[in-house]
Design a protein around this motif. Structure first.
Motif, PDB file in Angstrom:
ATOM      1  N   ASP A   1       0.740  -1.138  -0.114  1.00 23.32           N
ATOM      2  CA  ASP A   1       0.093   0.015   0.023  1.00 23.32           C
ATOM      3  C   ASP A   1       0.893   1.153  -0.023  1.00 23.32           C
ATOM      4  O   ASP A   1       0.209   2.446   0.046  1.00 23.32           O
TER       5      ASP A   1
ATOM      6  N   ASN B   1      -4.221  -3.817  -1.786  1.00 27.09           N
ATOM      7  CA  ASN B   1      -5.008  -4.514  -0.891  1.00 27.09           C
ATOM      8  C   ASN B   1      -5.335  -6.098  -1.366  1.00 27.09           C
ATOM      9  O   ASN B   1      -5.017  -6.301  -2.631  1.00 27.09           O
TER      10      ASN B   1
ATOM     11  N   LYS C   1       2.365  -5.380   6.203  1.00 22.20           N
ATOM     12  CA  LYS C   1       1.465  -4.398   6.638  1.00 22.20           C
ATOM     13  C   LYS C   1       0.880  -3.661   5.604  1.00 22.20           C
ATOM     14  O   LYS C   1       1.148  -2.890   4.972  1.00 22.20           O
TER      15      LYS C   1
ATOM     16  N   GLY D   1      -2.345  -1.379   5.518  1.00 19.76           N
ATOM     17  CA  GLY D   1      -3.214  -0.494   6.124  1.00 19.76           C
ATOM     18  C   GLY D   1      -3.893  -1.388   7.625  1.00 19.76           C
ATOM     19  O   GLY D   1      -3.235  -1.804   8.370  1.00 19.76           O
ATOM     20  N   ASN D   2      -5.098  -1.487   7.349  1.00 22.89           N
ATOM     21  CA  ASN D   2      -5.839  -2.053   8.351  1.00 22.89           C
ATOM     22  C   ASN D   2      -5.905  -3.738   8.030  1.00 22.89           C
ATOM     23  O   ASN D   2      -6.640  -4.441   8.815  1.00 22.89           O
ATOM     24  N   GLU D   3      -5.484  -4.138   7.065  1.00 26.99           N
ATOM     25  CA  GLU D   3      -5.368  -5.708   6.882  1.00 26.99           C
ATOM     26  C   GLU D   3      -4.258  -6.456   7.526  1.00 26.99           C
ATOM     27  O   GLU D   3      -3.369  -5.928   7.598  1.00 26.99           O
ATOM     28  N   ASP D   4      -4.811  -7.581   7.764  1.00 27.31           N
ATOM     29  CA  ASP D   4      -3.716  -8.657   8.435  1.00 27.31           C
ATOM     30  C   ASP D   4      -3.070  -9.234   7.261  1.00 27.31           C
ATOM     31  O   ASP D   4      -3.656 -10.254   6.537  1.00 27.31           O
TER      32      ASP D   4
END
Length: 270
Positions: free
Chosen positions: A43, A67, A88, A90-93
């Motif tokens: 990202d 993503n 890493k 953003g908000n994703e695992d």
């Protein structure tokens, strides 16, 4: 070091324009028979662009995604050979993405981690099924070398005769090297971690032979200089729990005291 790329368009999930401009007639400089298609999932636009530009300059076809949704779209549509995935996003695992990819296919994965303190994520990523890793910042030549090494180990890159020999059968079980799927005598899919899969593959390549702990560790781990925090004995115990009717009295993976282990069942290779 790599130079910063020019600004790209809005749809970063599309193949790199520079990669598309190299026609199918371009002769790759690598040892592979065709141009490898690498998907870069990151990202960070600067990092994503630099990796894409560098690999494209090395006569690879490159697609990019920001993503997991974009990644899945490219994988489903366009015959990807390898994924370079930043853990890493953003908000994703990232670890969940590795797990999902590995559950669906044998697509090679190289994971990127940002700092040394993320060593736990790196190890877990490898155990979930990633094929290699790099810690940022890294030299692009090292990434290229690892991409080539992982592609060489991929079944798709092997000679035809060897590529077909990717299925092992033993004691009613079946392991596919292409899909990394282990199927029990009852027909159930039994999930394996990266470490368990590598260890079982080593046993199946040398059945009914005593293998030392040192040999098992060297042959099944990803890096020759990497020592994981779990010993080979712990991996053996976990594998026994999945394969053996009674793990406390193993019939398949037997201990040769003072030496190592032996896989006692005959193995049919196809």
């Amino acid at each position: 070091m790599m130079e910063r790329p020019d600004e790209r368009g809005d749809d970063e999930s599309l193949p790199s324009e520079r990669g598309k401009s190299r026609g199918a007639g371009s002769r790759p400089q690598s040892e592979f028979a065709r141009v490898a298609h690498v998907l870069v999932v990151d990202d960070d636009p600067a990092m994503r662009g630099m990796i894409a530009d560098y690999l494209t300059d090395q006569n690879m076809r490159v697609s990019v995604a920001t993503n997991s949704r974009e990644m899945q779209r490219v994988v489903a549509a366009d015959g990807v050979d390898l994924v370079v995935l930043d853990l890493k996003l953003g908000n994703e695992d990232g670890l969940a993405i590795v797990r999902a990819l590995r559950a669906e296919s044998n697509l090679p994965i190289i994971v990127l981690t940002g700092h040394r303190r993320e060593a736990v994520d790196r190890v877990v990523g490898l155990e979930l099924g990633a094929d290699d890793y790099l810690t940022k910042p890294f030299n692009p030549r090292e990434l290229l070398a690892r991409v080539h090494a992982v592609l060489r180990r991929s079944p798709a890159a092997r000679p035809d005769g060897e590529a077909k020999r990717t299925r092992y059968r033993f004691a009613g079980w079946e392991l596919s090297l292409r899909t990394r799927r282990l199927v029990s005598p009852a027909g159930e899919h039994v999930p394996l971690t990266k470490g368990e899969f590598g260890l079982l593959a080593v046993f199946l390549e040398a059945p009914q032979r005593v293998l030392t702990r040192e040999h098992l560790l060297a042959a099944s781990r990803v890096h020759d200089n990497e020592v994981f925090d779990r010993s080979i004995d712990v991996q053996i115990l976990r594998l026994r729990r999945k394969l053996e009717v009674d793990p406390s009295a193993p019939a398949l993976i037997k201990t040769e005291r003072g030496v190592g282990y032996v896989f006692s069942s005959p193995v049919d290779v196809r």
